[in-house]
Design an enzyme around this catalytic site. Structure first.
Site, PDB file in Angstrom:
ATOM      1  N   TYR A   1      -3.784  -1.718  19.049  1.00  0.00           N
ATOM      2  CA  TYR A   1      -4.290  -3.078  19.283  1.00  0.00           C
ATOM      3  C   TYR A   1      -4.707  -3.163  20.740  1.00  0.00           C
ATOM      4  O   TYR A   1      -3.945  -2.772  21.633  1.00  0.00           O
ATOM      5  CB  TYR A   1      -3.180  -4.092  18.993  1.00  0.00           C
ATOM      6  CG  TYR A   1      -3.520  -5.525  19.317  1.00  0.00           C
ATOM      7  CD1 TYR A   1      -4.426  -6.240  18.532  1.00  0.00           C
ATOM      8  CD2 TYR A   1      -2.932  -6.181  20.403  1.00  0.00           C
ATOM      9  CE1 TYR A   1      -4.732  -7.569  18.819  1.00  0.00           C
ATOM     10  CE2 TYR A   1      -3.230  -7.505  20.691  1.00  0.00           C
ATOM     11  CZ  TYR A   1      -4.134  -8.191  19.888  1.00  0.00           C
ATOM     12  OH  TYR A   1      -4.433  -9.507  20.177  1.00  0.00           O
TER      13      TYR A   1
ATOM     14  N   ASP B   1      -5.330   2.684  27.032  1.00  0.00           N
ATOM     15  CA  ASP B   1      -4.899   1.297  27.117  1.00  0.00           C
ATOM     16  C   ASP B   1      -3.411   1.319  27.464  1.00  0.00           C
ATOM     17  O   ASP B   1      -2.554   1.537  26.596  1.00  0.00           O
ATOM     18  CB  ASP B   1      -5.156   0.605  25.777  1.00  0.00           C
ATOM     19  CG  ASP B   1      -4.688  -0.844  25.779  1.00  0.00           C
ATOM     20  OD1 ASP B   1      -3.935  -1.228  26.699  1.00  0.00           O
ATOM     21  OD2 ASP B   1      -5.063  -1.589  24.857  1.00  0.00           O
TER      22      ASP B   1
ATOM     23  N   LYS C   1       0.290  -7.077  31.538  1.00  0.00           N
ATOM     24  CA  LYS C   1       1.744  -7.269  31.418  1.00  0.00           C
ATOM     25  C   LYS C   1       2.486  -7.040  32.743  1.00  0.00           C
ATOM     26  O   LYS C   1       2.468  -7.899  33.602  1.00  0.00           O
ATOM     27  CB  LYS C   1       2.292  -6.400  30.276  1.00  0.00           C
ATOM     28  CG  LYS C   1       1.657  -6.762  28.911  1.00  0.00           C
ATOM     29  CD  LYS C   1       2.385  -6.192  27.751  1.00  0.00           C
ATOM     30  CE  LYS C   1       1.626  -6.354  26.434  1.00  0.00           C
ATOM     31  NZ  LYS C   1       1.753  -7.652  25.790  1.00  0.00           N
TER      32      LYS C   1
HETATM   33  N1  HOZ Z   1       0.193  -7.411  22.988  1.00  0.00           N
HETATM   34  C1  HOZ Z   1       1.293  -8.243  22.633  1.00  0.00           C
HETATM   35  C2  HOZ Z   1       2.307  -7.515  21.836  1.00  0.00           C
HETATM   36  N2  HOZ Z   1       1.788  -6.806  20.768  1.00  0.00           N
HETATM   37  C3  HOZ Z   1       0.879  -9.390  21.884  1.00  0.00           C
HETATM   38  C4  HOZ Z   1       1.273 -10.616  22.517  1.00  0.00           C
HETATM   39  C5  HOZ Z   1       0.479 -11.657  21.883  1.00  0.00           C
HETATM   40  O1  HOZ Z   1      -0.500 -11.355  21.200  1.00  0.00           O
HETATM   41  O2  HOZ Z   1       0.844 -12.776  22.055  1.00  0.00           O
END
Ligand code: HOZ
Length: 427
Positions: free
Chosen positions: A144, A239, A267
């Site tokens: 993702y 990423d 993050k």
């Molecule tokens: N990338 C974050 C954890 N998979 C997702 C946080 C979010 O989409 O709020």
């Protein structure tokens, strides 16, 4: 556990915010019930509106490697706040954070600040396309990269949790140049390059996946990605929004000794404030506007408060290097959970890299999206609720990473293992 105030507040939010949440990953759709409304965080603890104290393994989905309200971070934000919140003009803070990133991350010679991981990946893909003059981008199923139109194809995280791995509202044209491959399948990637090598601008991946649960790269996979990109003139993008400054100070690329051309960060690099960044080889980064023609911009990019938070966080990480302790502590936690699942006779797998891990309710080693998506999500939901009742706050999806922070104590780890033992034996 009393949840009355959270329930009332969530009902109020749901009337005017879609699903009551500002990001679907926070919704409890996959585990049942309503999200808790959080009032404050303190080291490794969260307190909700009803006064429940919870040991936190979400860490704001990754940023809080130092725990909540680390004094150095709060002091740095307060200090900068006294001088103003945003100027739309350069500050020294932007260069300071850029220097910390360039010093730490092997691939990064130049870096541009943005406001989120999504912005970072979107910009890196555009840059790779501008640099190579090619259109196709390879992503891996289950990875993702934020809610970027062209990358919401077989996507992990909330998209996988809520069963929408691709989204309505994205014109076919936006994804027609997105090629999907299987994580850990170097041969499949090689075949894709044989077929489309001259069209492929970039390969983008989470070097350790966190967004279909934690999935580790098998031996040689990252190296094969590197070699194929080099051979075919494509840009390799790691990423590291989740893994950057988490798996080691230099991220997954330092840990695995494979250097991409571009890296995306988020993050931890903002220490809990909204920051993303993309960086890499100077010759590629020099294609970014205003030096080069690839346009990317942002009113609040390099925001002083966010920069101060990121600088303070990276400085503590650099000085204290908590990585060995995090690795040992998380190793102990995962061993305890694993023993509890064994004792309960439940089919399971654990996957861990440093301080991120997932307990999969799955009999097969989880190496890719196909296997991950076969996990027993109903059993996960019961596990999640049982842990919550015992004061342990886990990500509300089988397909997310759990994060341990430097603020967790041995006592909290033992409490978590004890809770897991009770819950798993009841499933
Ligand atoms: N990338 C974050 C954890 N998979 C997702 C946080 C979010 O989409 O709020």
């Amino acid at each position: 556990m009393n949840r009355e105030k959270s329930r009332a507040e969530f009902a109020r939010a749901s009337r005017i915010i879609p699903g009551g949440v500002n990001s679907p990953a926070r919704a409890f759709g996959a585990v049942g019930g309503d999200p808790l409304i959080i009032e404050r965080g303190d080291a490794a603890l969260l307190t909700d509106l009803d006064g429940n104290e919870l040991i936190d393994y979400v860490g704001s989905w990754g940023p809080h490697i130092l725990g909540h309200r680390r004094p150095e971070v709060i002091a740095a934000i307060q200090d900068v706040l006294a001088g103003g919140t945003s100027f739309g003009a350069p500050t020294q803070l932007e260069t300071q954070l850029a220097e910390l990133i360039v010093d730490a991350v092997p691939s990064v010679e130049k870096v541009r600040m943005v406001n989120s991981g999504t912005e970072a990946t979107m910009s890196a893909v555009r840059l790779a396309r501008g640099f190579t003059g090619r259109d196709a981008v390879v992503k891996f199923a289950g990875c993702y990269h934020g809610h970027v139109d062209s990358l919401l194809v077989q996507a992990g995280s909330g998209a996988l949790t809520h069963g929408v791995p691709s989204s309505p509202g994205i014109p076919a044209g936006c994804t027609s140049d997105t090629l999907s491959a299987e994580f850990n399948d170097a041969e499949g990637l090689a075949a894709l390059f044989e077929e489309r090598g001259d069209d492929i601008a970039a390969v983008i991946l989470e070097p350790v996946v966190g967004n279909m649960g934690v999935v580790l790269p098998q031996d040689g996979f990252l190296k094969a990605c590197r070699e194929l990109c080099t051979r075919h003139g494509a840009v390799l993008i790691f990423d590291e929004v989740m893994t950057g400054f988490r798996l080691s100070y230099g991220g997954a690329q330092e840990l695995f000794g494979v250097t991409p051309d571009l890296t995306t960060l988020g993050k931890i690099v903002g220490g809990g404030l909204p920051v993303g960044a993309y960086g890499g080889r100077a010759d590629i980064m020099d294609k970014v506007s205003p030096v080069g023609p690839v346009y990317q911009a942002g009113t609040l990019s390099g925001n002083p408060l966010a920069m101060a938070s990121g600088i303070a966080t990276l400085t503590v990480l650099k000085n204290e290097s908590p990585y060995t302790r995090l690795d040992e502590m998380t190793g102990g936690l995962v061993a305890g959970i694993e023993a509890a699942a064994d004792h309960a006779g439940l089919p399971h797998q654990t996957a861990r890299c440093g301080s991120m891990f997932t307990l999969f309710f799955n009999p097969e080693p989880v190496t890719n999206y196909g296997v991950a998506s076969q996990s027993d999500t109903e059993r996960f939901a019961k596990y999640f609720q049982g842990m919550l009742e015992r004061g342990v706050y886990l990500p509300c999806s089988q397909f997310e990473a759990n994060f341990v922070s430097a603020a967790h104590t041995e006592e909290q780890i033992s409490q978590t293992v004890a809770a897991a033992r009770e819950v798993l034996s009841s499933l």
